[in-house]
Design a protein around this motif. Structure first.
Motif, PDB file in Angstrom:
ATOM      1  N   GLN A 896       0.851  -1.215   0.000  1.00 42.65           N
ATOM      2  CA  GLN A 896       0.000   0.000   0.000  1.00 42.65           C
ATOM      3  C   GLN A 896       0.875   1.249   0.000  1.00 42.65           C
ATOM      4  N   GLU A 939      -8.046  -2.618   0.517  1.00 41.52           N
ATOM      5  CA  GLU A 939      -7.443  -1.286   0.677  1.00 41.52           C
ATOM      6  C   GLU A 939      -6.306  -1.112  -0.328  1.00 41.52           C
ATOM      7  N   LEU A 940      -5.522  -2.178  -0.524  1.00 46.74           N
ATOM      8  CA  LEU A 940      -4.424  -2.107  -1.496  1.00 46.74           C
ATOM      9  C   LEU A 940      -4.982  -1.866  -2.909  1.00 46.74           C
ATOM     10  N   ARG A 943      -6.138   1.745  -3.126  1.00 41.85           N
ATOM     11  CA  ARG A 943      -5.015   2.697  -3.220  1.00 41.85           C
ATOM     12  C   ARG A 943      -4.339   2.599  -4.600  1.00 41.85           C
TER      13      ARG A 943
END
Length: 1124
Positions: A896, A939-940, A943
């Motif tokens: 991330q 989330e990665l 992002r």
């Protein structure tokens, strides 16, 4: 009739068998199936009607009513109208005939079944449903029954469950609102009649404390002569029947008030009557008489009367909790407050017979709770409204609230009252901030009350004044990370702090002398210390003296926390104005900490070691913590001192270090050691005096840490001391130019510190000379853990600092980082070690990636990508439990950081990062119900999209100018589609946190990057997402997120409203199973073509509700039913 008779006997024996202790679960299941099958038969209700009128078996009656309930709520549409008429006529007759003899739970269930019919059929097919209820209430014989029916109607019809269409819900609410005035009139009549009828008998009261009460504090409140006359009347004695009727009437009112709007229907006479009944709660004589007369019936009577008070207060609180008050209702509110404060005065009135506290103890606990709720609502919702009324004396109200607070019989009651004071102080603070011109006037008005509050709260936390109560508090069991005693102290200190904010001088002059008194006792202990064979002993042995010392030390500990809590009110703009007070405090604290360290009170022998030793350690620890609270003040003093070069400041810091150093030792108790370490960290990080590193005491600590032969501190303490030393060397000194920062010297010292700390760790690295030193695995793990926890903490604390600090930090750490990378492959199968290493690398990436440089960073990422093969990921996630999942999560967190890096440096890694996510990690976790790893993976992905949008959408200025609108070229389309599909899949899973997170990510991408407007999304995905989100609403699987889902559907639909209304909605409805064509048309017609957010989301929720309702109806129709 024989078959009905026989069925009844069979059912009775089945029911008796079912509830018998000896019946097996297997047999119970058989009986249950039998009963369910019987209930499903057409016409089963006729048998049940016979059962109800012919049996006395409670189980049979309950079963029969359940059959009716099921029929009405789930199958009513398919019941022939002739049968419905018969049921509507028979059940009320049955209720009327037997309501006096039926057990109360059967009677209530029967009422509910009749109300369920009304919910379906009133007024069209059951026009006299509500009139019947009103008639029951008006006839004295059936008043209780009518009131039960009324309350059930209010519960079931005003806020019905979802098994009705929205149109029907709205119709029912409107029908009920039309009846409100009549109903409230009837209820007022019942309560007034009972009160008046019984008041006559008590017309000449005996001389008692109640007569002549209104001439006190609040007499000016009771302007209207009627209320002034009525309130002091003695409370009538009610018979059991009247009491029962009144309690039912008050229960009805409480429920009605929960949903009807405040309006003129709630008349002054109704309010006054409710207040009359609220007085039952604060009438202690009823309880007294009951206990004196001794008969159990009298006792019950006393409790019942208390219950009437509780119910009346519930009604008042329902009205109070409404924030939206129409203008015409404000006067009613004022009257309500006047009447409640009459009650408050009555409760707290102190006369010779007994004190306020014992009076409060005699009252019903629930009544006190309700009364406290009332006061909270008054202060939080209505005070700003009422305060402006000249005839409302706020200060007198505070006087009563003060008495009420400090005479609470329970700790919980006291906490609740402190909450009310906190709300009041917040209100006052915000009022002053918004009207700075009136500050003095406002403060003058309340000053006395606030000083009184402060003094009393401080007394309450001291054993000197409140020992009996404080000793009851539990200081061992943790609840929400604090004990009962800590919670008590914390809440009290919050009130002290809020008063300090308003009246700094008063608060300080109240608190400091009390602290000083206890400090004198503590500092005077030195004269009682004698040397004994084994060391030093405190020569205080008399039991009474030990007890007094214990109390004084406990109080000192609390007051030190209070002084620490107030530190923030000496810094900032008021630094100069309050300098003298703050300096006095800090000098005292420095003196106390040094005193404790010098005479080693923590190691002293005492007469009662189990009590006095912890007390002495606690005072010492609290004095260090209080001093730490003043570190921001010291920092401000440091910058002032820098200009004036004052010796006073140097002495303060040096003396503090003399107090800290002896405590940084393995021989000192953990509590004290950690307090000293935290203070050291604050000096190094917040205060940052230039001369800190040259103080002999600091150099002593430095040398003991780098000395290989010295004994290591506990993990936590070691980390803190190393952090303090590192920060002393790395953080720039305030108010000095770059040229005077002495970086070269500090850099050398920092390198030697890190080198000493990682000595053992570096020796683990395999080299050409010694390919692998044979150190046992357990020992190796300890070395890795101890070193990395310290290094990680050092990096984390420097990550937000200047470039120079980070450069020096990385230079010192460089070798350790390389060792870690070399060791990593060797430990890939030891998930606990991998976890610690990845933690370290994650902190490095977050704080020092610029200093590490591109080539080395690329080498680290490549090493990780090579190590985490599909097999390795599967092993970590599937076989190593939570530690394995944590390893993968940390790895994804590092990625991330990588994908967020601006510029082109790490862009070459994007394809392999996306491939890792979508081809390796995602397939392993997609079908697992466990939420592990999913949140980090998504989330990665988010992002990756958010920070690398142009990797997918190449938008050039020229292209957008030429076309007039920006229709970008799409690149890497398969990867984009795969990511979007993964997001879509996640909405079909039960995990609500993941659902919420991913919905937020999509909405953010739309806000920032116009995701929903992109051609690929609009043409191939948009309505798939809308469809999924609508299905989620229909299945009620994520009901807590209703609002968020509604907004997301709107944002998606608004990209192409025409397409939504013309194509998507008809298609969505045609694909819905469980509803017929006509129902689909109605659903489509009811979805208005509104394009604003509130109306659109309302239409969405209406569609979802009605679709569920139609399915419910259709499921319950008998097979073969012809639907028109």
């Amino acid at each position: 009739m024989a078959s009905e008779e026989a069925s009844l006997r069979a059912l009775e024996s089945l029911m008796t068998e079912f509830f018998h202790d000896c019946t097996t679960n297997e047999r119970k299941r058989e009986i249950e199936e039998l009963l369910n099958n019987f209930a499903q038969q057409v016409g089963a209700w006729r048998f049940c009607l016979y059962f109800l009128s012919s049996t006395r078996n409670d189980y049979v009656m309950m079963y029969s009513l359940t059959v009716f309930e099921n029929l009405i709520n789930k199958m009513w549409l398919g019941v022939p109208s002739q049968d419905k008429m018969e049921i509507r006529s028979c059940l009320p007759k049955l209720l009327l005939a037997h309501h006096k003899t039926l057990p109360y739970f059967i009677r209530n269930k029967l009422c509910k079944v009749i109300v369920d019919i009304g919910r379906q059929d009133w007024p069209m097919f059951y026009h006299d449903f509500f009139t019947n209820i009103l008639q029951l209430i008006q006839s004295p014989v059936t008043t209780p029954l009518g009131l039960i029916m009324l309350k059930t109607t209010s519960e079931e019809l005003a806020c019905p469950r979802e098994d009705l269409s929205v149109a029907r819900k709205e119709e029912l609410r409107k029908l009920l609102l039309d009846q409100v005035q009549t109903v409230l009139g009837l209820l007022t009549g019942i309560l007034e009649t009972v009160w008046d009828k019984h008041s006559v008998t008590a017309a000449t009261p005996p001389p008692s404390p109640t007569s002549g009460e209104s001439g006190d504090l609040l007499s000016n409140l009771l302007q209207s002569p009627s209320s002034a006359k009525l309130l002091p009347q003695p409370i009538p004695v009610l018979d059991v029947e009247s009491e029962y009727v009144c309690s039912l009437a008050l229960e009805c009112l409480a429920h009605l008030f929960s949903w009807i709007p405040l309006s003129a229907s709630i008349t002054p006479s109704l309010l006054t009557t409710i207040f009359h009944f609220a007085r039952f709660g604060c009438d202690t004589r009823a309880r007294k008489m009951a206990s004196v007369n001794g008969s159990s019936q009298n006792c019950v009577l006393g409790q019942e009367r208390g219950r009437l008070g509780v119910l009346a207060m519930s009604c008042i609180n329902e009205l109070m909790s409404k924030n939206c008050v129409p203008m015409e209702f404000e006067e009613y509110l004022l009257r309500m407050f006047q009447q409640t404060f009459y009650l408050l005065q009555k409760i707290t009135k102190d006369n010779n017979a007994h004190t306020v506290k014992s009076r409060l103890e005699e009252l019903d606990e629930s009544y006190i709770e309700k009364f406290t709720d009332f006061l909270r609502l008054f202060v939080s919702v209505h005070l700003r409204r009422i305060e402006s009324y000249s005839q409302f004396p706020v200060v007198e109200f505070l006087t009563l609230l003060f008495k009420y607070t400090f005479h609470q019989p329970t700790h919980e009651g006291y906490f609740s009252c402190l909450d009310i004071w906190t709300l009041f102080l917040d209100y006052l603070t915000s009022k002053i901030k918004s009207r700075l011109g009136d500050k003095e006037a406002v403060l003058n008005r309340y000053e006395d009350a606030l000083v009184l509050l402060l003094t009393e709260v401080l007394n309450r936390i001291q054993f000197r004044y409140n020992q009996a109560q404080l000793e009851e508090l539990d200081d061992e069991t943790l609840d929400d990370d604090q004990t009962e005693w800590q919670r008590y102290l914390r809440q009290s200190l919050e009130v002290v702090a809020k008063v300090m904010e308003l009246l700094p001088t008063h608060a300080f002059s109240t608190l400091f002398p009390v602290l000083q008194d206890n400090l004198d006792v503590y500092l005077g202990l030195q004269q009682f210390i004698v040397t004994s064979g084994s060391g030093h002993r405190l020569n205080i042995t008399a039991e009474n003296d030990c007890r007094r010392l214990h109390c004084s030390l406990r109080d000192l500990s609390s007051l030190l926390q209070a002084v620490g809590r107030l530190a923030e009110y000496f810094t900032g703009d008021v630094f100069a104005a309050r300098f003298t007070d703050a300096l006095t405090v800090v000098e005292r604290l420095v003196k106390v900490t040094l005193y404790g360290s010098q005479i080693k009170l923590y190691n002293i022998e005492t007469a009662v070691p189990s009590v006095l030793k912890p007390d002495l350690i606690d005072v010492h620890a609290q004095s260090l913590a209080a001093l730490q609270a003043y570190s921001h003040w010291l920092a401000q003093y440091c910058s002032e001192a820098h200009r004036q070069n004052t010796q006073q400041f140097v002495t303060l810091i040096s003396t503090t270090m003399d107090a800290i150093t002896p405590l940084i030792s393995t021989k000192v108790q953990d509590k004290l050691l950690l307090s000293a370490c935290h203070l050291l960290v604050s000096l190094a990080t917040t205060v940052r005096p230039v001369f800190l590193i040259s103080i002999p005491a600091v150099q002593k600590v430095f040398n003991s840490i780098i000395d290989a032969s010295a004994q290591r501190l506990t993990d936590k303490a070691q980390v803190l001391v190393c952090r303090a030393l590192s920060n002393t060397l790395l953080l720039p000194w305030p108010n000095l130019p770059e040229s005077e920062q002495q970086w070269p010297l500090r850099s050398i010292n920092h390198a030697s510190l890190i080198s000493a700390l990682s000595r053992d760790y570096h020796s683990l690295k395999p080299s050409a000379a010694a390919p692998q030193r044979k150190v046992p695995l357990d020992e190796t793990k300890v070395i890795i853990h101890q070193t990395l926890s310290v290094l990680e903490d050092i990096v984390e604390n420097i990550s937000g600092e200047s470039t120079k600090s980070r450069q020096i930090c990385y230079q010192s750490l460089q070798e350790s980082v390389q060792v870690s990378l070399a060791l990593f492959p060797a430990f890939i199968h030891q998930s606990d070690v991998t976890d610690e290493m990845l933690s370290f690398f994650l902190t490095l990436f977050r704080g020092l990636r610029v200093q590490m440089g591109v080539p080395f960073t690329e080498q680290i990422i490549q090493t990780f990508l090579n190590m985490f093969t599909r097999e390795q990921l599967a092993e970590s996630i599937l076989h190593e439990g939570s530690t394995g999942c944590r390893v993968v999560e940390k790895f994804l967190k590092i990625l991330q950081v990588v994908v967020q890096e601006p510029g082109q440096v790490f862009k070459p890694f994007l394809p392999s990062i996306i491939a890792l996510c979508m081809e390796q990690v995602y397939p392993i976790i997609a079908e697992r119900p466990s939420p592990d790893v999913k949140a980090e993976l998504f989330e990665l992905l988010f992002r990756t999209l958010h920070h690398n949008w142009r990797y997918f959408f190449k938008s050039t200025v020229l292209a957008s100018v030429q076309r007039g609108i920006a229709e970008e070229q799409m690149e890497n389309e398969p990867q984009f589609s795969a990511i979007m599909q993964a997001f879509g899949q996640s909405f079909l899973q039960p995990d609500i946190h993941l659902f919420k997170q991913n919905l937020f990510y999509l909405e953010t991408l739309n806000t920032k990057q116009k995701l929903y407007h992109k051609k690929i999304f609009r043409t191939t995905m948009l309505f798939q997402f809308v469809n999924v989100l609508l299905q989620v609403l229909v299945h009620k699987s994520h009901d807590l997120l209703q609002e968020e889902i509604g907004i997301a559907i709107y944002n998606m639909a608004s990209v192409d409203f025409d397409g939504f209304f013309a194509a998507f909605l008809p298609e969505f409805l045609s694909s819905c199973d469980g509803v017929d064509a006509n129902q689909k048309n109605v659903l489509g017609r009811n979805f208005k073509m509104d394009r604003d957010l509130p109306s659109f989301t309302q239409n969405v929720h209406r569609l979802v509700n009605d679709l569920r309702y139609y399915r419910l109806c259709n499921d319950s129709l008998p097979p073969g039913t012809v639907k028109l």
